[in-house]
Design an enzyme around this catalytic site. Structure first.
Site, PDB file in Angstrom:
ATOM      1  N   ALA A 130       0.711  -1.227   0.003  1.00 45.66           N
ATOM      2  CA  ALA A 130      -0.054   0.037   0.034  1.00 45.66           C
ATOM      3  C   ALA A 130       0.985   1.365  -0.006  1.00 45.66           C
ATOM      4  O   ALA A 130       0.554   2.255  -0.428  1.00 45.66           O
ATOM      5  CB  ALA A 130      -1.157   0.072   1.247  1.00 45.66           C
ATOM      6  N   CYS A 167       6.416   5.970  17.283  1.00 45.28           N
ATOM      7  CA  CYS A 167       7.802   5.814  17.799  1.00 45.28           C
ATOM      8  C   CYS A 167       8.786   6.594  16.749  1.00 45.28           C
ATOM      9  O   CYS A 167       8.970   5.799  15.703  1.00 45.28           O
ATOM     10  CB  CYS A 167       8.586   4.588  18.219  1.00 45.28           C
ATOM     11  SG  CYS A 167       7.888   3.967  19.865  1.00 45.28           S
TER      12      CYS A 167
HETATM   13  C1  LIG Z   1      -3.592   2.555   6.246  1.00 49.16           C
HETATM   14  C2  LIG Z   1      -2.448   2.171   5.824  1.00 49.16           C
HETATM   15  N1  LIG Z   1      -1.837   2.689   4.715  1.00 49.16           N
HETATM   16  C3  LIG Z   1      -0.774   2.162   4.341  1.00 49.16           C
HETATM   17  C4  LIG Z   1       0.061   1.077   4.854  1.00 49.16           C
HETATM   18  C5  LIG Z   1       1.146   0.685   4.436  1.00 49.16           C
HETATM   19  O1  LIG Z   1       0.985  -0.397   3.862  1.00 49.16           O
HETATM   20  P1  LIG Z   1       2.430  -1.345   3.265  1.00 49.16           P
HETATM   21  O2  LIG Z   1       2.878  -2.151   4.485  1.00 49.16           O
HETATM   22  O3  LIG Z   1       1.527  -2.347   2.463  1.00 49.16           O
HETATM   23  O4  LIG Z   1       3.107  -0.839   2.504  1.00 49.16           O
HETATM   24  C6  LIG Z   1      -0.638   0.624   6.148  1.00 49.16           C
HETATM   25  C7  LIG Z   1       0.239  -0.256   7.013  1.00 49.16           C
HETATM   26  O5  LIG Z   1       0.744  -0.059   8.162  1.00 49.16           O
HETATM   27  C8  LIG Z   1      -1.591   1.183   6.519  1.00 49.16           C
HETATM   28  O6  LIG Z   1      -2.236   0.681   7.871  1.00 49.16           O
END
Ligand SMILES: Cc1ncc(COP(=O)(O)O)c(C=O)c1O
Length: 501
Positions: free
Chosen positions: A172, A425
């Site tokens: 993501a 953190c």
């Molecule tokens: C809302 C949200 N967006 C984006 C991400 C990033 O995802 P990825 O670990 O697949 O890069 C996360 C992960 O913590 C998330 O919770």
């Protein structure tokens, strides 16, 4: 039947769960100090209803048992694994790490344990099926290409998209960067403005800030004390040169669900692309890209019991959404994401998506039931509050403030449970969460907040254990706190003038 091993002795188990040691029946001639196991079985549940325990004199034997657990996982494990809890899940699929007994896993928003059925799918692609899915001159390529396209179809189906609209990425973070940077760069001659919110994941916020350096203007919408945006504020922020609205579906810290359908309708009316970061929403709440007028949607596989390092972006084809790609190269993935795909990860992600759809109702009911139990249990202590909207929320993400307790101290006191605080953190300092700040929480309350995540493999016994452990340790820490003593004496802390402030 799964063969489970334990790192806790049966004596310790019986103390922890207040069950006579005899309830835990051992197979063979096990000596109590030499028993290893994966997960505390439910109090009163006869162990050999679901499991058998084995003794191990050395790590090799333990590894053998793990291999046999893995083998039996292929066809029938789900029920057995569910029954044995998420902690057992993580143990069943790893070798001895040397960390001893592992905590109960409740950090589901950070990542989810890999579903054993996903692992089985993945393994095939590290052994026989190793072809490059972009090789189209022989069967090695055709085999993996077919697997990739099957996975694409499963990922699409969950959100009612066409498989051609799914582009695989590394996760993501990449999907969000692709949108937040790629859309404005494509339209830079005519459009100079983006809209997002203050409570997005860092990867959206930082990508938006990077665009400000490239000359774009960004509106960061506020949220109310429930964590929700105001649709009127969004409407007022829209300008003739706005190219993108990006609002997350489910917040990763507080689980709040934004009004996605209403935002989609507003964006469609104003002919602006609507992107939603659905890393925490995909497969967990109903999402339909057509019904909700979503043009771009980010997905992460490791939040849905799939492998890490893979995700996707949904990119609408009609009306067509244009993006300038981040990567130059061979033009794979409709020219939007160059680079050879990783079939083990893609296939695992596809299987994880298929299971999210197939088990949607079961997962929802299970998570809601455990979540209600956890929330009721945690909130029964005084001066304890649930953060974010109580109504518009994904039940598997629970963020609670324990007033007069320092969150980091509580986390340290709860080392038998894998949790995360609401604080972000950084290496140099412990900053209170910007999400809780955006809801209007002060530093003290933001610092006293903990996030609890419930998932497919969480069990009632784990929740019971957590409720009791949190109540005991909060009580213990408060007894050490001078502020708590003053509150008990009826002193209004707001009336005190602290020197130096
Ligand atoms: C809302 C949200 N967006 C984006 C991400 C990033 O995802 P990825 O670990 O697949 O890069 C996360 C992960 O913590 C998330 O919770």
């Amino acid at each position: 039947m799964l063969k489970l091993t334990t790192t806790r002795s049966i004596t310790r188990l019986s103390q922890l769960y207040n069950v006579p040691a005899a309830t835990y029946k051992l197979k063979g001639s096990a000596s109590l100090s030499n028993v290893r196991f994966y997960s505390p079985p439910a109090a009163g549940v006869k162990l050999d209803d679901n499991f058998s325990l084995e003794t191990h004199t050395d790590i090799q034997a333990a590894a053998k048992a793990q291999a046999s657990a893995r083998a039996s996982a292929s066809g029938t494990t789900p029920d057995a694994v569910v029954a044995s809890g998420s902690t057992a899940m993580s143990h069943a699929y790893q070798e001895n790490t040397g960390f001893g007994t592992r905590p109960i896993y409740l950090d589901m928003q950070a990542t989810t344990p890999t579903d054993p059925r996903v692992l089985d799918t993945i393994l095939k692609f590290y052994t026989g099926l190793y072809g490059n899915p972009h090789s189209n001159t022989h069967s090695y390529g055709w085999e993996t290409n077919t697997a990739v396209e099957n996975a694409r179809a499963h990922v699409a189906k969950m959100i009612n998209a066409d498989p051609k609209e799914i582009i695989f990425t590394s996760g993501a973070t990449e999907s969000n960067n692709m949108v937040l940077k790629g859309v404005p760069r494509f339209y830079k001659k005519t459009k100079k403005h983006l809209i997002t919110t203050r409570t997005e994941h860092k990867c959206v916020l930082e990508a938006a800030r990077a665009m400000m350096k490239e000359g774009f203007e960004v509106t960061f919408l506020n949220v109310n004390d429930q964590g929700l945006i105001d649709l009127k504020e969004l409407e007022a922020a829209i300008r003739p040169d706005t190219c993108l609205v990006s609002v997350m579906a489910v917040n990763n810290e507080i689980g709040v669900i934004q009004p996605i359908k209403e935002i989609g309708a507003l964006c469609r009316k104003n002919k602006i692309y609507f992107h939603t970061d659905a890393a925490q929403a995909y497969g967990k709440i109903p999402m339909d890209v057509n019904e909700m007028n979503i043009d771009l949607l980010s997905i992460s596989s490791h939040k849905i019991y799939g492998p890490k390092g893979i995700g996707a972006i949904y990119v609408r084809r009609r009306p067509r959404v244009r993006i300038e790609p981040l990567l130059s190269g061979g033009g794979q993935e409709r020219g939007l994401r160059s680079g050879t795909l990783a079939p083990p990860l893609v296939a695992g992600f596809g299987e994880a998506a298929r299971l999210m759809k197939k088990e949607f109702d079961n997962d929802q009911a299970h998570i809601k039931r455990l979540s209600d139990k956890l929330v009721n249990g945690l909130l029964s202590a005084e001066h304890t509050t649930l953060n974010g909207s109580p109504d518009h929320r994904y039940p598997g993400c629970i963020n609670v403030s324990f007033a007069y307790v320092e969150g980091e101290s509580l986390l340290m006191a709860l080392r038998d449970i894998a949790l995360s605080s609401g604080s972000a953190c950084t290496s140099a300092s412990l900053e209170p969460s910007y999400v809780l700040h955006a809801l209007g929480k002060d530093d003290a309350l933001a610092h006293s907040s903990i996030r609890f995540g419930i998932g497919r493999f969480s069990t009632e016994e784990e929740v019971d254990y957590v409720v009791k452990a949190v109540a005991d340790r909060v009580k213990f820490l408060r007894e050490l706190s001078p502020l708590w003593e003053m509150v008990q004496e009826g002193i209004d802390l707001n009336s005190i003038k602290w020197s130096g402030h």
